[in-house]
Each structure stands twice: as structure tokens, then as C-alpha cells.
Motif scaffolding. Sequence first.
Motif, PDB file in Angstrom:
ATOM      1  N   ARG A 115       0.843  -1.194   0.000  1.00 22.43           N
ATOM      2  CA  ARG A 115       0.000   0.000   0.000  1.00 22.43           C
ATOM      3  C   ARG A 115       0.877   1.242   0.000  1.00 22.43           C
ATOM      4  O   ARG A 115       2.082   1.167   0.250  1.00 22.43           O
ATOM      5  N   ALA A 116       0.294   2.381  -0.258  1.00 25.91           N
ATOM      6  CA  ALA A 116       1.045   3.627  -0.295  1.00 25.91           C
ATOM      7  C   ALA A 116       0.284   4.709   0.440  1.00 25.91           C
ATOM      8  O   ALA A 116      -0.959   4.712   0.457  1.00 25.91           O
ATOM      9  N   ALA A 117       1.033   5.627   1.046  1.00 31.09           N
ATOM     10  CA  ALA A 117       0.402   6.768   1.700  1.00 31.09           C
ATOM     11  C   ALA A 117      -0.250   7.644   0.638  1.00 31.09           C
ATOM     12  O   ALA A 117       0.233   7.738  -0.493  1.00 31.09           O
ATOM     13  N   ARG A 118      -1.353   8.296   0.988  1.00 31.98           N
ATOM     14  CA  ARG A 118      -2.094   9.113   0.019  1.00 31.98           C
ATOM     15  C   ARG A 118      -1.804  10.600   0.149  1.00 31.98           C
ATOM     16  O   ARG A 118      -2.027  11.363  -0.778  1.00 31.98           O
ATOM     17  N   ASP A 119      -1.323  11.044   1.321  1.00 33.81           N
ATOM     18  CA  ASP A 119      -1.065  12.456   1.569  1.00 33.81           C
ATOM     19  C   ASP A 119       0.420  12.611   1.920  1.00 33.81           C
ATOM     20  O   ASP A 119       0.832  12.315   3.041  1.00 33.81           O
ATOM     21  N   ALA A 120       1.210  13.059   0.951  1.00 29.02           N
ATOM     22  CA  ALA A 120       2.658  13.141   1.140  1.00 29.02           C
ATOM     23  C   ALA A 120       3.051  14.085   2.280  1.00 29.02           C
ATOM     24  O   ALA A 120       3.960  13.787   3.054  1.00 29.02           O
ATOM     25  N   GLY A 121       2.361  15.209   2.382  1.00 30.38           N
ATOM     26  CA  GLY A 121       2.684  16.165   3.431  1.00 30.38           C
ATOM     27  C   GLY A 121       2.412  15.611   4.814  1.00 30.38           C
ATOM     28  O   GLY A 121       3.234  15.761   5.734  1.00 30.38           O
ATOM     29  N   LEU A 122       1.282  14.982   4.964  1.00 32.66           N
ATOM     30  CA  LEU A 122       0.927  14.393   6.254  1.00 32.66           C
ATOM     31  C   LEU A 122       1.864  13.242   6.582  1.00 32.66           C
ATOM     32  O   LEU A 122       2.285  13.085   7.738  1.00 32.66           O
ATOM     33  N   ALA A 123       2.210  12.447   5.579  1.00 32.82           N
ATOM     34  CA  ALA A 123       3.125  11.315   5.798  1.00 32.82           C
ATOM     35  C   ALA A 123       4.503  11.796   6.233  1.00 32.82           C
ATOM     36  O   ALA A 123       5.175  11.125   7.028  1.00 32.82           O
ATOM     37  N   LYS A 124       4.926  12.962   5.733  1.00 30.34           N
ATOM     38  CA  LYS A 124       6.231  13.503   6.124  1.00 30.34           C
ATOM     39  C   LYS A 124       6.263  13.835   7.605  1.00 30.34           C
ATOM     40  O   LYS A 124       7.240  13.539   8.312  1.00 30.34           O
ATOM     41  N   LEU A 125       5.183  14.445   8.098  1.00 32.31           N
ATOM     42  CA  LEU A 125       5.084  14.726   9.528  1.00 32.31           C
ATOM     43  C   LEU A 125       5.056  13.414  10.302  1.00 32.31           C
ATOM     44  O   LEU A 125       5.725  13.272  11.339  1.00 32.31           O
ATOM     45  N   GLY A 126       4.298  12.449   9.803  1.00 30.26           N
ATOM     46  CA  GLY A 126       4.212  11.155  10.460  1.00 30.26           C
ATOM     47  C   GLY A 126       5.550  10.455  10.518  1.00 30.26           C
ATOM     48  O   GLY A 126       5.884   9.799  11.524  1.00 30.26           O
ATOM     49  N   GLN A 127       6.327  10.589   9.458  1.00 28.56           N
ATOM     50  CA  GLN A 127       7.659   9.982   9.432  1.00 28.56           C
ATOM     51  C   GLN A 127       8.539  10.548  10.547  1.00 28.56           C
ATOM     52  O   GLN A 127       9.262   9.817  11.230  1.00 28.56           O
ATOM     53  N   ALA A 128       8.474  11.865  10.719  1.00 29.54           N
ATOM     54  CA  ALA A 128       9.277  12.516  11.761  1.00 29.54           C
ATOM     55  C   ALA A 128       8.903  11.995  13.144  1.00 29.54           C
ATOM     56  O   ALA A 128       9.776  11.738  13.990  1.00 29.54           O
ATOM     57  N   ILE A 129       7.606  11.837  13.388  1.00 29.16           N
ATOM     58  CA  ILE A 129       7.150  11.335  14.690  1.00 29.16           C
ATOM     59  C   ILE A 129       7.491   9.859  14.846  1.00 29.16           C
ATOM     60  O   ILE A 129       7.986   9.432  15.894  1.00 29.16           O
ATOM     61  N   LEU A 195      -0.835  12.758  22.047  1.00 32.18           N
ATOM     62  CA  LEU A 195      -0.876  13.108  20.635  1.00 32.18           C
ATOM     63  C   LEU A 195      -2.161  13.828  20.253  1.00 32.18           C
ATOM     64  O   LEU A 195      -3.245  13.478  20.705  1.00 32.18           O
ATOM     65  N   SER A 196      -2.036  14.818  19.378  1.00 34.53           N
ATOM     66  CA  SER A 196      -3.201  15.531  18.854  1.00 34.53           C
ATOM     67  C   SER A 196      -3.823  14.711  17.734  1.00 34.53           C
ATOM     68  O   SER A 196      -3.229  13.744  17.241  1.00 34.53           O
ATOM     69  N   ASP A 197      -5.006  15.114  17.306  1.00 36.81           N
ATOM     70  CA  ASP A 197      -5.660  14.423  16.192  1.00 36.81           C
ATOM     71  C   ASP A 197      -4.775  14.449  14.945  1.00 36.81           C
ATOM     72  O   ASP A 197      -4.663  13.449  14.230  1.00 36.81           O
ATOM     73  N   ARG A 198      -4.158  15.586  14.661  1.00 34.21           N
ATOM     74  CA  ARG A 198      -3.315  15.700  13.471  1.00 34.21           C
ATOM     75  C   ARG A 198      -2.077  14.807  13.589  1.00 34.21           C
ATOM     76  O   ARG A 198      -1.673  14.165  12.612  1.00 34.21           O
ATOM     77  N   GLU A 199      -1.493  14.745  14.748  1.00 34.17           N
ATOM     78  CA  GLU A 199      -0.306  13.904  14.934  1.00 34.17           C
ATOM     79  C   GLU A 199      -0.660  12.428  14.771  1.00 34.17           C
ATOM     80  O   GLU A 199       0.099  11.654  14.170  1.00 34.17           O
ATOM     81  N   ILE A 200      -1.809  12.046  15.284  1.00 33.34           N
ATOM     82  CA  ILE A 200      -2.270  10.666  15.114  1.00 33.34           C
ATOM     83  C   ILE A 200      -2.506  10.369  13.636  1.00 33.34           C
ATOM     84  O   ILE A 200      -2.078   9.329  13.125  1.00 33.34           O
ATOM     85  N   ALA A 201      -3.168  11.287  12.949  1.00 29.26           N
ATOM     86  CA  ALA A 201      -3.441  11.100  11.525  1.00 29.26           C
ATOM     87  C   ALA A 201      -2.150  11.014  10.723  1.00 29.26           C
ATOM     88  O   ALA A 201      -2.040  10.224   9.771  1.00 29.26           O
ATOM     89  N   ALA A 202      -1.171  11.812  11.100  1.00 30.73           N
ATOM     90  CA  ALA A 202       0.109  11.823  10.389  1.00 30.73           C
ATOM     91  C   ALA A 202       0.842  10.500  10.546  1.00 30.73           C
ATOM     92  O   ALA A 202       1.352   9.925   9.570  1.00 30.73           O
ATOM     93  N   VAL A 203       0.914  10.006  11.769  1.00 29.83           N
ATOM     94  CA  VAL A 203       1.581   8.721  12.016  1.00 29.83           C
ATOM     95  C   VAL A 203       0.860   7.604  11.267  1.00 29.83           C
ATOM     96  O   VAL A 203       1.493   6.737  10.649  1.00 29.83           O
ATOM     97  N   ALA A 204      -0.464   7.627  11.306  1.00 32.65           N
ATOM     98  CA  ALA A 204      -1.251   6.591  10.622  1.00 32.65           C
ATOM     99  C   ALA A 204      -1.016   6.629   9.115  1.00 32.65           C
ATOM    100  O   ALA A 204      -0.920   5.590   8.458  1.00 32.65           O
ATOM    101  N   GLU A 205      -0.929   7.844   8.559  1.00 33.76           N
ATOM    102  CA  GLU A 205      -0.690   7.992   7.119  1.00 33.76           C
ATOM    103  C   GLU A 205       0.680   7.438   6.743  1.00 33.76           C
ATOM    104  O   GLU A 205       0.827   6.736   5.733  1.00 33.76           O
ATOM    105  N   TYR A 206       1.689   7.732   7.538  1.00 33.97           N
ATOM    106  CA  TYR A 206       3.041   7.229   7.261  1.00 33.97           C
ATOM    107  C   TYR A 206       3.086   5.707   7.362  1.00 33.97           C
ATOM    108  O   TYR A 206       3.651   5.027   6.496  1.00 33.97           O
TER     109      TYR A 206
END
Length: 211
Positions: A115-129, A195-206
Motif C-alpha cells: 500500500r502507499a500513503a495518500r497524503d505526502a505532506g501528512l506522511a512527512k510529519l508522520g515519518q518525523a514522529i 498526541l493531537s488528532d493531526r499527529e495521530i493522523a500523520a503517524v497513521a498515514e506514514y
Amino acid sequence: MKFRWPAALLAGVLLSPAAFAQAPSKEDLAKAKQTASQVCAACHAADGNSVLAPNPVLAGQHADYTFKQLTNFKSQGGKPAERTNPIMAGMAASLSVDDMRGLGAYFETQKPAPRAARDAGLAKLGQAIYRGGILAKNVAACTACHSPNGAGVPAQFPRLAGQHAEYTIAQMKAFRTGERANDPNRVMRMVAEKLSDREIAAVAEYISGLR
């Protein structure tokens, strides 16, 4: 600087080494495949590669982790189930211990679909976390428990790679509220609470794009 879990805390989340002391036979796997087709396929697909985002991918998941989750959906010794889900409670109710062990072993042998992440920007934040944690919040890097590629550690921590982002988000929020509380020593709850909602979403996307 990366936050690391104390060794004593991590040791407390280990599952019983006897859970899968013996490798399943071909007959056991054949029976488990039949059970998967009859009981699990509607939600998770016969090979565990769920196409429904609310339902987790089971293909490639560690056998002992799947076994533990199935066990947690059943009431034990007159006590309420550790993990609450009406659908899974109904499915697990008819499964014996051998059935649950067999399903865990069967799904572990199935190849996860890439599978692949769908939101590159969100995945980048998720990668950092995922890789570095959040020092300001005392949040450990996910790699500390689930490995850099999301493969997890057998008998200790589940495989996350390629999991549906929607499912991961739902579970993280359930840990955050305490709705899900079957994590030994509150390890996941302590992380999710910070974790905030956005941080959770970012990690999940990554995680959804890991292989």
C-alpha cells in the motif's frame, strides 16, 4: 535526541513464550484457512488483506499478536472481555483456543498487499514522529517498539506496515480515551494521550505506506 522506553517497561509487555511453543502442522493451517474463509473473510478477506479501511489488515501479522487480540475479545473466567467490540465478540465466541492459535498462524503466513500513503505532506510529519518521537511531549519514537520498517517484533509488538490509516487512527483514539485498554502497562495509552488528532493522523498515514 530520541526518547527510549525503559527496558523494564518494555519487558512487561512480552507475551507468554508458550503461546506458540509448537509450529502449526499443515493440517492445522488447512483447518485455519477454512475457518478464515467461513468466519473472517467478510471483514478481513480470506487472506487477511482487508479492503475495508475500518477493518485491520491481518496478513503478515505476528501469530501471537493475533491470538492475543482474539483472546481479548472473549470474556474470561466470568470477567468482561479486555477488548470491546460487538462484532468481534460474536465472531470470537465460537472459536476455541486451538482455532484462535490456528488463525494467528495462518494469517502470519499470508503476504501483505503493498500500500502507499495518500497524503505526502501528512506522511512527512508522520515519518518525523514515527522515527524520532516528539521530545517536547516525551513521546517515544514508534521505531522503539515497532521497528523502522513497521515489521514489529514477534511475541512483543505488532506489525504496523501497510495498515489502513483509518483503522490506525481509530485505535489510537480508542487508546487515548481509554476505550481500548488491552495494552500491557498502558504503553499505548501513555503515547496516545499525548498526541493531537493531526499527529495521530500523520503517524497513521506514514504507517500505511510502510513495507
